[in-house]
Scaffold this active site. Structure first.
Site, PDB file in Angstrom:
ATOM      1  N   LYS A 112     -30.986 -12.633 -88.767  1.00  0.00           N
ATOM      2  CA  LYS A 112     -32.368 -13.124 -88.826  1.00  0.00           C
ATOM      3  C   LYS A 112     -32.447 -14.595 -89.222  1.00  0.00           C
ATOM      4  O   LYS A 112     -33.448 -15.261 -88.970  1.00  0.00           O
ATOM      5  CB  LYS A 112     -33.178 -12.246 -89.747  1.00  0.00           C
ATOM      6  CG  LYS A 112     -33.301 -10.844 -89.169  1.00  0.00           C
ATOM      7  CD  LYS A 112     -34.257  -9.960 -89.880  1.00  0.00           C
ATOM      8  CE  LYS A 112     -34.542  -8.691 -89.106  1.00  0.00           C
ATOM      9  NZ  LYS A 112     -33.372  -7.805 -88.925  1.00  0.00           N
TER      10      LYS A 112
HETATM   11  C1  LIG Z   1     -33.214  -6.832 -88.074  1.00  0.00           C
HETATM   12  C2  LIG Z   1     -31.847  -6.321 -87.853  1.00  0.00           C
HETATM   13  C3  LIG Z   1     -31.508  -5.590 -86.708  1.00  0.00           C
HETATM   14  C4  LIG Z   1     -32.530  -5.233 -85.648  1.00  0.00           C
HETATM   15  O1  LIG Z   1     -32.973  -6.360 -84.939  1.00  0.00           O
HETATM   16  P1  LIG Z   1     -34.324  -6.299 -84.091  1.00  0.00           P
HETATM   17  O2  LIG Z   1     -34.574  -7.689 -83.650  1.00  0.00           O
HETATM   18  O3  LIG Z   1     -35.382  -5.817 -85.050  1.00  0.00           O
HETATM   19  O4  LIG Z   1     -34.108  -5.348 -82.992  1.00  0.00           O
HETATM   20  C5  LIG Z   1     -30.200  -5.178 -86.560  1.00  0.00           C
HETATM   21  N1  LIG Z   1     -29.262  -5.440 -87.499  1.00  0.00           N
HETATM   22  C6  LIG Z   1     -29.552  -6.138 -88.613  1.00  0.00           C
HETATM   23  C7  LIG Z   1     -28.488  -6.386 -89.605  1.00  0.00           C
HETATM   24  C8  LIG Z   1     -30.850  -6.615 -88.831  1.00  0.00           C
HETATM   25  O5  LIG Z   1     -31.123  -7.295 -89.942  1.00  0.00           O
END
Ligand SMILES: *Cc1c(COP(=O)(O)O)cnc(C)c1O
Length: 501
Positions: A112
């Site tokens: 993120k």
């Molecule tokens: C947020 C997240 C996901 C999922 O990603 P999306 O964009 O919500 O599909 C997968 N793995 C981790 C470690 C995350 O923080």
């Protein structure tokens, strides 16, 4: 000003990228989308000669046409200058007959960061004169900390993060409650993630609160429904492709597959945007955990969230409503906003909807979907570590198993597996999979894992244990609105800032 964006639920909406980023989502509750995206193409041959920041410049210029070239450049510089511990930003590592795209080299060790280092910089340019923005974020763990780091100490912006009390890992909690900065606020709420999310949505639509906040202050979102967070993620799909060209795995123009662990469908949707912009992709392999609403949808076209909710070892994917899937429905229905609105109304009324055969078939052309149980996740972590010496976090491992299933259908096309978190961020599940026994103390588990595997612990996850706790609020669900009001006052108008949260 060019108004390139519209709403997934109302074709008559016309809005600029800047406004879309500032608002977060449309008044009709739809998400902002760029129509006819496939008409815009990047120059792939040129792109694969560029470094990450330059690819970002090329991609963002296409998708954010009302930002000046200088604004885009400055935003990218600020976002990625020194916040990642790899100068490739998102390096690709070869493991067996697949390639891992490591997205966790940012300041909070989760993917993120890629979006949330850049979103605040873009938002800065979307604000006019006296505008102030308070970001509200409901988090199941990773978004919260990444958003806090991105918005920390930025002028005219503040951020409030709500997380479910007891619903995030001890490391995730520690990361959030130790955040510095004059404009960062964190509260645990007595409820689960969906409660936090539902109430944040309610607050966004609360006319009374809007009035109380006045004209200067608006509320916005840092969740992946915001296009300013989604678009930065398009970049690493191109960049990873470039890395495979550069190391001789593929030639420019060859098709590749991507496997993406999914929750809100943001990450994989960014990949689809890359494909629409001209990246040669055969399939996106989408992986869920036991919360497999989406995997079931791929069987029969019925999206049904009426089912038990599971807390899994991959908590960032513990989601029953994949918000960004709405954007895919928009594109795959031929940009039929009325159709999408009907589906979303069905979802709100009955917790489910069913798409037409055509729409399902069009989705299946580009996407394959499956899921991993917790046992399969642990087995994947241990298999890949023992056979290939590569240590995966549980989310990446959820992707691994589904990737292996898909490779039974197509073993030829080169495969890139997106790794969404550092193994140390979810250290208990990883240690359980690879160590004979694990300590009770989480810090000790991290150290033991590092000693055994020689995989270094990132600086931020090592240092967080020594930082003072700055945020201790625990509030009821129905206090969230009042909390927002009080914190807006504190962040934007109180010159005698208290140091508490
Ligand atoms: C947020 C997240 C996901 C999922 O990603 P999306 O964009 O919500 O599909 C997968 N793995 C981790 C470690 C995350 O923080």
């Amino acid at each position: 000003m060019t108004k390139n964006y519209t709403s997934t639920r109302d074709n008559s909406v016309k809005i600029s990228a800047k406004q879309a980023i500032k608002k977060g989502f449309s008044d009709d509750k739809g998400l902002f989308v760029y129509p006819n995206l496939g008409d815009t193409q990047v120059n792939l041959k040129k792109l694969i000669t560029l470094k990450y920041q330059e690819i970002a410049q090329a991609v963002l210029t296409k998708l954010l046409p009302d930002f000046s070239s200088a604004e885009v450049q400055e935003s990218i510089d600020n976002a990625y200058r020194d916040s990642f511990d790899s100068d490739k930003i998102t390096p690709v590592v070869d493991v067996d007959n697949f390639h891992v795209l490591e997205l966790f080299h940012g300041p909070t060790s989760a993917f993120k960061d890629v979006g949330l280092q850049l979103l605040p910089q873009l938002m800065k340019h979307a604000l006019t004169a006296n505008n102030k923005v308070m970001i509200l974020t409901a988090t199941s763990g990773d978004t919260g900390k990444a958003a806090l780091e991105g918005f920390k100490d930025l002028h005219h912006m503040g951020i409030i993060v709500f997380y479910p009390d007891g619903g995030v890992s001890s490391i995730q909690k520690l990361q959030m409650v130790t955040t510095g900065g004059h404009n960062t606020k964190v509260a645990a709420i007595k409820g689960n993630f969906d409660d936090a999310q539902t109430n944040v949505k309610r607050i966004f639509n609360d006319a009374k609160l809007k009035e109380a906040l006045g004209d200067e202050v608006s509320l916005s979102s840092a969740n992946s429904i915001n296009i300013g967070r989604l678009i930065p993620q398009v970049v690493y799909y191109f960049d990873s492709y470039k890395q495979l060209v550069n190391n001789g795995t593929i030639k420019a123009g060859d098709k590749v597959n991507f496997t993406v662990p999914t929750g809100n469908f943001g990450d994989v949707l960014a990949g689809y945007y890359a494909k629409l912009l001209g990246l040669p992709v055969n399939k996106f392999v989408v992986a869920c955990n036991e919360n497999n609403v989406l995997a079931n949808f791929f069987q029969n076209g019925v999206y049904d969230r009426n089912r038990p909710f599971f807390q899994t070892v991959a908590p960032s994917m513990d989601i029953q409503i994949s918000s960004n899937f709405e954007r895919l429905l928009y594109y795959k229905s031929g940009e039929d906003a009325a159709y999408v609105k009907q589906l979303m109304d069905d979802l709100e009324d009955s917790g489910k909807y069913k798409v037409s055969k055509d729409v399902l078939a069009r989705i299946q052309e580009d996407f394959y979907c499956g899921y991993s149980t917790d046992d399969e996740i642990e087995k994947s972590i241990s298999d890949v570590y023992n056979h290939n010496g590569y240590l995966m976090d549980p989310h990446t491992a959820a992707g691994y198993k589904v990737m292996r299933d898909y490779q039974k259908l197509d073993s030829e096309t080169p495969m890139i597996l997106l790794s969404t978190a550092s193994p140390y961020k979810f250290v208990n599940a990883v240690a359980n999979a690879v160590l004979p026994k694990t300590a009770d103390d989480v810090l000790q588990v991290m150290k033991d894992l590092s000693t055994a595997t020689h995989v270094p612990i990132s600086d931020n996850l090592r240092q967080v244990w020594d930082l003072p706790v700055r945020h201790q609020s625990v509030i009821e669900k129905n206090q969230m609105s009042d909390y927002v009001k009080a914190k807006v006052e504190e962040v934007f108008y109180d010159n005698h800032q208290s140091s508490s949260n």
